[in-house]
Design an enzyme around this catalytic site. Structure first.
Site, PDB file in Angstrom:
ATOM      1  N   HIS A 218      21.682  49.875  24.992  1.00 13.10           N
ATOM      2  CA  HIS A 218      21.188  48.277  26.068  1.00 13.10           C
ATOM      3  C   HIS A 218      20.960  47.217  25.142  1.00 13.10           C
ATOM      4  O   HIS A 218      19.737  48.764  23.962  1.00 13.10           O
ATOM      5  CB  HIS A 218      21.028  48.582  27.394  1.00 13.10           C
ATOM      6  CG  HIS A 218      19.615  49.288  27.465  1.00 13.10           C
ATOM      7  ND1 HIS A 218      19.369  50.409  27.579  1.00 13.10           N
ATOM      8  CD2 HIS A 218      19.018  47.954  28.475  1.00 13.10           C
ATOM      9  CE1 HIS A 218      18.445  50.861  27.534  1.00 13.10           C
ATOM     10  NE2 HIS A 218      17.734  49.313  27.762  1.00 13.10           N
ATOM     11  N   ASP A 220      17.699  44.808  25.755  1.00 11.34           N
ATOM     12  CA  ASP A 220      16.286  44.050  27.465  1.00 11.34           C
ATOM     13  C   ASP A 220      16.925  42.916  27.717  1.00 11.34           C
ATOM     14  O   ASP A 220      16.672  42.182  26.589  1.00 11.34           O
ATOM     15  CB  ASP A 220      15.124  44.761  27.441  1.00 11.34           C
ATOM     16  CG  ASP A 220      15.381  46.077  27.165  1.00 11.34           C
ATOM     17  OD1 ASP A 220      15.948  46.961  28.103  1.00 11.34           O
ATOM     18  OD2 ASP A 220      13.749  46.498  27.208  1.00 11.34           O
ATOM     19  N   HIS A 275      18.437  49.998  22.464  1.00  9.62           N
ATOM     20  CA  HIS A 275      18.380  51.466  22.040  1.00  9.62           C
ATOM     21  C   HIS A 275      18.569  52.226  23.237  1.00  9.62           C
ATOM     22  O   HIS A 275      19.656  51.623  24.291  1.00  9.62           O
ATOM     23  CB  HIS A 275      16.758  50.778  22.300  1.00  9.62           C
ATOM     24  CG  HIS A 275      16.231  50.060  23.470  1.00  9.62           C
ATOM     25  ND1 HIS A 275      16.241  49.231  23.430  1.00  9.62           N
ATOM     26  CD2 HIS A 275      15.785  51.131  24.300  1.00  9.62           C
ATOM     27  CE1 HIS A 275      15.623  48.209  24.372  1.00  9.62           C
ATOM     28  NE2 HIS A 275      15.291  49.736  25.232  1.00  9.62           N
ATOM     29  N   ARG A 286       9.978  63.793  29.708  1.00 12.65           N
ATOM     30  CA  ARG A 286       9.421  62.962  29.047  1.00 12.65           C
ATOM     31  C   ARG A 286       9.265  61.559  30.308  1.00 12.65           C
ATOM     32  O   ARG A 286      10.112  61.614  30.762  1.00 12.65           O
ATOM     33  CB  ARG A 286      10.979  62.203  27.859  1.00 12.65           C
ATOM     34  CG  ARG A 286      10.676  61.082  28.028  1.00 12.65           C
ATOM     35  CD  ARG A 286      11.558  60.068  26.624  1.00 12.65           C
ATOM     36  NE  ARG A 286      11.287  59.056  26.231  1.00 12.65           N
ATOM     37  CZ  ARG A 286      11.615  57.979  25.228  1.00 12.65           C
ATOM     38  NH1 ARG A 286      10.639  59.495  24.613  1.00 12.65           N
ATOM     39  NH2 ARG A 286      10.874  57.011  25.129  1.00 12.65           N
TER      40      ARG A 286
HETATM   41  C1  GA4 Z   1      17.854  47.007  31.031  1.00  9.89           C
HETATM   42  C2  GA4 Z   1      15.291  46.212  30.919  1.00  9.89           C
HETATM   43  C3  GA4 Z   1      15.233  47.168  32.046  1.00  9.89           C
HETATM   44  O1  GA4 Z   1      15.093  48.662  32.744  1.00  9.89           O
HETATM   45  C4  GA4 Z   1      16.202  46.437  33.512  1.00  9.89           C
HETATM   46  C5  GA4 Z   1      17.623  47.159  33.366  1.00  9.89           C
HETATM   47  C6  GA4 Z   1      18.598  47.071  34.564  1.00  9.89           C
HETATM   48  C7  GA4 Z   1      18.042  48.011  35.921  1.00  9.89           C
HETATM   49  O2  GA4 Z   1      18.519  48.701  35.924  1.00  9.89           O
HETATM   50  O3  GA4 Z   1      18.201  47.199  37.172  1.00  9.89           O
HETATM   51  C8  GA4 Z   1      19.733  46.348  34.781  1.00  9.89           C
HETATM   52  C9  GA4 Z   1      19.937  46.706  32.803  1.00  9.89           C
HETATM   53  C10 GA4 Z   1      18.067  46.235  32.102  1.00  9.89           C
HETATM   54  C11 GA4 Z   1      20.255  45.654  31.948  1.00  9.89           C
HETATM   55  C12 GA4 Z   1      22.086  45.224  32.405  1.00  9.89           C
HETATM   56  C13 GA4 Z   1      21.935  45.204  33.834  1.00  9.89           C
HETATM   57  C14 GA4 Z   1      20.280  44.992  34.036  1.00  9.89           C
HETATM   58  C15 GA4 Z   1      20.822  47.626  35.117  1.00  9.89           C
HETATM   59  C16 GA4 Z   1      21.979  46.610  34.669  1.00  9.89           C
HETATM   60  C17 GA4 Z   1      23.068  47.001  34.284  1.00  9.89           C
HETATM   61  C18 GA4 Z   1      15.182  46.542  34.629  1.00  9.89           C
HETATM   62  C19 GA4 Z   1      16.563  44.886  33.210  1.00  9.89           C
HETATM   63  O4  GA4 Z   1      15.555  43.301  33.763  1.00  9.89           O
HETATM   64  O5  GA4 Z   1      17.931  45.165  32.260  1.00  9.89           O
END
Ligand code: GA4
Length: 340
Positions: A218, A220, A275, A286
């Site tokens: 994914h 961020d 990443h 980890r």
């Molecule tokens: C990825 C980055 C952060 O960890 C996060 C994630 C969020 C979650 O885990 O709830 C998301 C993911 C993240 C991207 C797309 C959406 C939202 C899970 C998901 C499928 C907290 C964020 O802001 O986006």
């Protein structure tokens, strides 16, 4: 417009390449050039001599280790993770899964006190220890760490603006410093992968006998992410030529990722770093801590004036976040906001 999920990961190769590592004790004009170059080439770099006090990192790591060592029923009292709290295996709300457990916290002062209330409201989950309430010790450690890492994030963003010759040096950092900033903080705990029973593994997926998907591919969504991990490997970044590069763990360094919002604001000059985490260590967990620097929900994200054609429509962070949560983890959500 397509937001197709990435090519199946198993088709991409991994290799060892030099990861940009930037020494923050250097002079700022050199730093700003190096940062811009790394953000253009990788959307990712490592920072040494970052100035975040070691004792803050160590205290938080200890508190987090203690938290994740608690029984599942106790940890669940700090959940569910939507929007903020304890989660296990499920990522987001559309069926993405990973071999991890985590705590997701909002970082502005109002929300921190909300999280504190919700955790302290369940005294069973946090027993007094040495005369202290663990919830308070834990949240103080989170607070101290976030304040220090937020300063580092803003310093990096000011250097980005300098390196891009943007007249207003605080154009990016002011979004993070805003009291309404939607920044968040995450602690990820990846238990060790079980020992392989034998070397032969017919599985055509990334979950093999000796490795587990801790967190799938994914990018961020935010502006900038600052990650620190213990000494257990697992993080990999994807290069422009679609090769997966393992990032050697180093507890004394920070990893910095360009997020989708910064990709949009730089009109695609920086690309958000894709990443993932693959767990191969069969002995040790980890543990990683991530600060995600985000704008306020009502802030507009627009490409800075540039020579190139404008690649992305303007959107508010709130709109973008809603889109991100309506899609899968690995989707290319910025495609929804392309101009053509
Ligand atoms: C990825 C980055 C952060 O960890 C996060 C994630 C969020 C979650 O885990 O709830 C998301 C993911 C993240 C991207 C797309 C959406 C939202 C899970 C998901 C499928 C907290 C964020 O802001 O986006």
């Amino acid at each position: 417009m397509g937001v197709a999920s990435p090519t199946p990961l198993r088709t991409k190769k991994t290799r060892a390449v030099g990861i940009p590592t930037i020494d923050f004790s250097l002079e700022s004009s050199i730093l700003s050039q190096k940062i811009v170059q790394a953000c253009e080439e990788y959307g990712f770099f490592k920072v040494v001599n970052h100035g975040v006090p070691n004792h803050m990192i160590a205290t938080l790591e200890k508190e987090a280790t203690d938290f994740f060592a608690k029984p599942a029923l106790v940890k669940q009292q700090a959940g569910p993770p939507t929007p903020f709290g304890y989660g296990s295996k499920n990522i987001g709300v559309h069926g993405d899964m990973g071999e991890l457990e985590y705590l997701l916290l909002q970082t502005n002062p109002h929300s921190i006190s909300q999280a504190s209330k919700s955790i302290s409201a369940n005294p069973a989950s946090f027993r007094p220890r040495d005369g202290h309430d663990l919830a308070v010790v834990f949240l103080c450690a989170v607070n101290d760490y976030i304040q220090s890492v937020r300063d580092l994030t803003c310093e990096i963003l000011d250097l980005v603006a300098e390196g891009l010759w943007v007249p207003d040096k605080s154009v990016f950092s002011s979004l993070i410093r805003d009291v309404q900033s939607d920044s968040c903080f995450r602690l990820n705990h990846y238990p060790p992968a079980p020992m392989p029973l034998n070397k032969w593994d017919p599985s055509p997926s990334l979950n093999t006998a000796s490795s587990r998907v801790g967190f799938g591919e994914h990018s961020d969504p935010q502006i900038l992410t600052i990650l620190r991990s213990n000494d257990v490997e697992g993080l990999q970044i994807c290069t422009h030529d679609e090769l997966w590069v393992p990032v050697p763990p180093d507890p004394n360094q920070f990893c910095v990722f360009v997020g989708d919002a910064l990709q949009a604001m730089t009109n695609g000059r920086f690309v958000s770093a894709r990443h993932r985490v693959l767990i191969t260590n069969s002995v040790k967990s980890r543990m990683s801590m991530m600060y995600f620097g985000a704008p306020p929900l009502n802030a507009w994200i627009s490409p800075l004036p540039d020579h190139k054609p404008i690649l992305y429509k303007s959107f508010t962070w709130g709109e973008f976040k809603k889109a991100a949560y309506s899609l899968r983890l690995g989707d290319y959500r910025l495609n929804l906001f392309k101009t053509h």
